[in-house]
Enzyme design. Structure first.
Site, PDB file in Angstrom:
ATOM      1  CG  HIS A  14      -2.145  -0.955   0.932  1.00  0.00           C
ATOM      2  ND1 HIS A  14      -3.446  -0.608   1.180  1.00  0.00           N
ATOM      3  CD2 HIS A  14      -2.186  -2.203   0.415  1.00  0.00           C
ATOM      4  CE1 HIS A  14      -4.247  -1.619   0.844  1.00  0.00           C
ATOM      5  NE2 HIS A  14      -3.497  -2.593   0.384  1.00  0.00           N
ATOM      6  CD  GLU A  47       2.048 -33.756   0.954  1.00  0.00           C
ATOM      7  OE1 GLU A  47       0.945 -33.247   1.167  1.00  0.00           O
ATOM      8  OE2 GLU A  47       2.180 -34.902   0.485  1.00  0.00           O
ATOM      9  CB  SER A  49      -1.455  -3.103  -7.276  1.00  0.00           C
ATOM     10  OG  SER A  49      -2.103  -3.557  -6.126  1.00  0.00           O
ATOM     11  CG  ASP A  57      -9.733  -9.679  -5.060  1.00  0.00           C
ATOM     12  OD1 ASP A  57      -9.283  -9.924  -6.193  1.00  0.00           O
ATOM     13  OD2 ASP A  57      -9.151  -8.945  -4.245  1.00  0.00           O
TER      14      ASP A  57
END
Lengths: 262, 456
Positions: free
Chosen positions: B213, B285, B217, B242
């Site tokens: 911020h 994994e 962006s 979003d």
């Protein structure tokens, strides 16, 4: 759409596909196992799959009559059977046939009592050493999770139960106390062939062939490994349908909100 | 930025004394965001959603889990069978780890393509790498908790890596284990840290957002916003976008939870941990596989450095190198959209990472191309040749050509080489030499103009 934007989009879409494909490859790579196993159709396959109730009842019978002499089922309580169509009375009758060590009582002694619905299937051996000494050094694994704990799952288990050969292929020496099995990794297995034509008497009149018993006990053990499966799939269908509708609505809202920007 | 209109006097009274409402209004409502963000920008907030899901399900699972070597496996099965909706919680959490990683990896590659690491967002980028490292530690320790075979042996292999460091290595490993093998103390401390680290991640995420911020962006064009016409308030534009993205993502997530809950896991982890039985293939994994491939690519010593140490250093370097990325990439142009050559190397980098993941899942010395039979035949011929030469009184190993079999590890070495080449050589050189496309003058300028402008 501009050429530039479309190009970028094509690249990123391709990349996303590559990543997903890569995930698939990597996991199937993990899944490659030792022995050979054929795929079979199971009642519990697919997103609508359920456990065949007749198969479960027969499978329990095979477990009790054959497997239970060496293999435990320690995560399954008798009451769990009520989830798949056994009545409360039936469960009590099944449980009462077992002897459970309980205690200590007021005098500090352990005592035997008949099983209750809340008890778990008692294991055939007191501990690992006892199990090994009775089985020529091999340890019969607990079967509660066996279908989830082996690559190939139900197909593997069925392949193992039906994969015994009286004669090993030429050149393979089968040591005393071992058997040759198509599905078992390394092919030499400590468990002697467990199933023979007519090993159990089915109450529903089904003929107890080796294949039938293998399929039934596999169904039963698939349930014991994933007892939540039917509830899970039913819920999943609702959740996904809900999410699809929600996504559609949110997309419409998004279009409306963004209408003045585009 | 004007203070939000506050109609409620109580809220205004509180806000005068602690301006949380103004703060939230500035940061989550009117926060000016470039108007041209595409759907790849959804993955940042998605990662935040995943973090919350993981913490919430994790806390509830912890209420039912027993972190003791003798009871851990059974307590997980109890969660699966006897705790109300325990199976749902556990499958949300276990598959959530995979989803969290896929989201974060996409988020990272989005940053790599659009140059989100470049000035003035270097610190933002660093904080992201710190989050990734914390996530990896958390995921690794979480995978140990069910105390299955893969839990136990994965923990053994990974902690043993630290023994590669000279002098202090073995002491570090003993310290990590809390004993002389992976055992109950290891499980206890992993559980403690697995509970702690997610909250550390939350802290770093706050810093990550703070840094975000501060300069706002980045965007698909990679150019700075030049005025209010270039940006739109975060709410409602990006909140709704979003939300839509999250709902679509949840469809995929739910498909795993409800229909393929064990697809991303390993069957061996449903076998209780047994220190006396090593599984035939110990694989981590899927989200660690590329790093595992880099670790195992080093099957040779260099000078005084043993292969194991090289592998460990390379594995850590593959992530740490990203800290230097803002300076390794010398191009002034942020967005890959305007870098015609970079674009294709970016694709190669992704393929490279996928290849590394693929190799990581395989046994390193299995033949890559030739079938097992061919290899067996060649080995037999070689052995026969050696035996014959030995009989004739010569040294067989010198006389016969040892058959060369291309193995997975070779592909892994190639892919590892490319990975480091990409960051250490290609990006610095490409940034200086590449002829980039002309940048648009503003975010508002439709991209179509650029296509038309090419003919001028």
């Amino acid at each position: 759409m501009s050429g530039e934007g479309a190009m970028t989009r094509r690249i990123v879409t391709g990349l996303a596909a590559t990543i997903l494909l890569g995930m698939g490859l990597a996991t199937t790579a993990q899944a490659s196992g030792g022995g050979s196993v054929d795929e079979r159709h199971w009642s519990f396959q697919g997103i609508f799959g359920t456990y065949d109730r007749g198969g479960l009842r027969r499978g329990l019978k095979v477990y009790q009559g054959v497997c239970a002499s060496c293999h435990g089922l320690k995560y399954i309580a008798f009451r769990h059977l009520q989830d798949v169509g056994f009545t409360e009375d039936e469960v009590k009758v099944i449980a009462v046939d077992y002897t459970i060590e309980a205690g200590p009582d007021d005098a500090g002694d352990m005592f035997d009592r008949p099983g209750k619905a809340s008890d778990r299937f008692p294991s055939p051996f007191a501990n690992e050493n006892a199990a090994r000494s009775s089985n020529g050094g091999a340890l019969p694994p607990d079967l509660s999770l066996i279908v989830k704990a082996r690559e190939g799952g139900a197909d593997y288990l069925y392949g193992l139960l039906t994969g015994y050969h009286d004669e090993a292929p030429e050149g393979v020496v089968v040591p005393d106390g071992m058997s040759y099995n198509d599905a078992f990794p390394g092919h030499l297995i400590g468990m002697p062939p467990p199933l023979f034509e007519g090993s159990v008497d089915y109450e529903d009149g089904t003929e107890a062939t080796v294949e039938q018993m293998a399929a039934d006990v596999t169904t039963f053990l698939a349930w014991s490994a994933s007892p939540e499966m039917e509830q899970r799939k039913r819920m999943g269908i609702k959740v996904i349908l809900f999410l699809i509708v929600l996504s559609g609505l949110l997309y419409a809202v998004k279009r409306k909100v963004w209408a003045d920007v585009h | 930025m004007a203070a939000p209109a506050m109609n409620n006097r109580m809220i205004k009274w509180f806000d005068d004394r602690l301006p949380v409402f103004s703060f939230m209004h500035h940061q989550m409502h009117e926060y000016p965001t470039p108007r041209n963000l595409n759907y790849w920008w959804n993955f940042g907030s998605l990662a935040g959603v995943m973090l919350v899901i993981m913490i919430v399900t994790g806390i509830v699972l912890a209420m039912n889990y027993t972190p003791t070597a003798d009871l851990a496996f059974g307590s997980v099965e109890r969660i699966m069978r006897d705790v109300n909706y325990g199976w749902l919680l556990r499958y949300i959490h276990a598959n959530g780890a995979s989803m969290f990683f896929i989201v974060v990896y996409i988020h990272i590659f989005r940053g790599l393509f659009y140059g989100s690491y470049k000035s003035p967002r270097e610190v933002l980028w660093w904080l992201g790498i710190v989050i990734l490292l914390l996530m990896m530690a958390t995921a690794f320790m979480g995978y140990v908790l069910p105390w299955g075979q893969m839990s136990f042996w994965g923990a053994t292999v990974i902690t043993n890596l630290f023994s590669a460091f000279p002098l202090v290595g073995d002491a570090i490993v003993t310290w990590l284990w809390g004993g002389f093998s992976v055992d109950n103390p290891t499980l206890n401390r992993f559980y403690s840290l697995h509970y702690l680290l997610p909250f550390v991640i939350v802290g770093v995420v706050v810093l990550h957002l703070w840094a975000l911020h501060t300069h706002g962006s980045n965007n698909p064009k990679g150019i700075d916003t030049k005025g209010p016409q270039d940006s739109i308030p975060f709410h409602p534009y990006y909140t709704v976008k979003d939300l839509f993205g999250t709902a679509v993502f949840f469809i995929v997530y739910a498909a795993f939870i409800f229909f393929f809950p064990d697809y991303l896991g390993h069957a061996d982890n449903y076998i209780p941990a047994n220190p006396l039985v090593t599984p035939p293939h110990i694989v981590p994994e899927w989200y660690f596989l590329p790093f595992y491939a880099i670790l195992r690519a080093f099957d040779f010593d260099i000078w005084f450095m043993p292969a194991k140490l090289l592998g460990v250093l390379a594995m850590f370097a593959s992530i740490l190198i990203l800290f230097l990325l803002p300076w390794l990439d010398t191009s002034r142009v942020r967005s890959g959209t305007f870098r015609p050559i970079f674009k294709w190397f970016f694709v190669i980098l992704i393929i490279d990472c996928v290849v590394l993941g693929y190799v990581g899942a395989k046994a390193p010395n299995d033949p890559l191309i030739a079938s097992e039979e061919t290899v067996a035949q060649e080995n037999e011929a070689y052995n026969a040749c050696v035996a014959k030469a030995d009989e004739a009184g010569k040294v067989g190993e010198d006389e016969c050509d040892k058959p060369f079999v291309v193995q997975y590890v070779h592909l892994g070495q190639l892919a590892t080489l490319y990975y480091f080449f990409h960051f250490l050589l290609l990006l610095p050189i490409l940034g200086r030499t590449e002829r980039t496309l002309p940048l648009p003058t503003s975010i508002l300028e439709p991209v179509t103009k650029h296509g038309a402008g090419a003919g001028k």
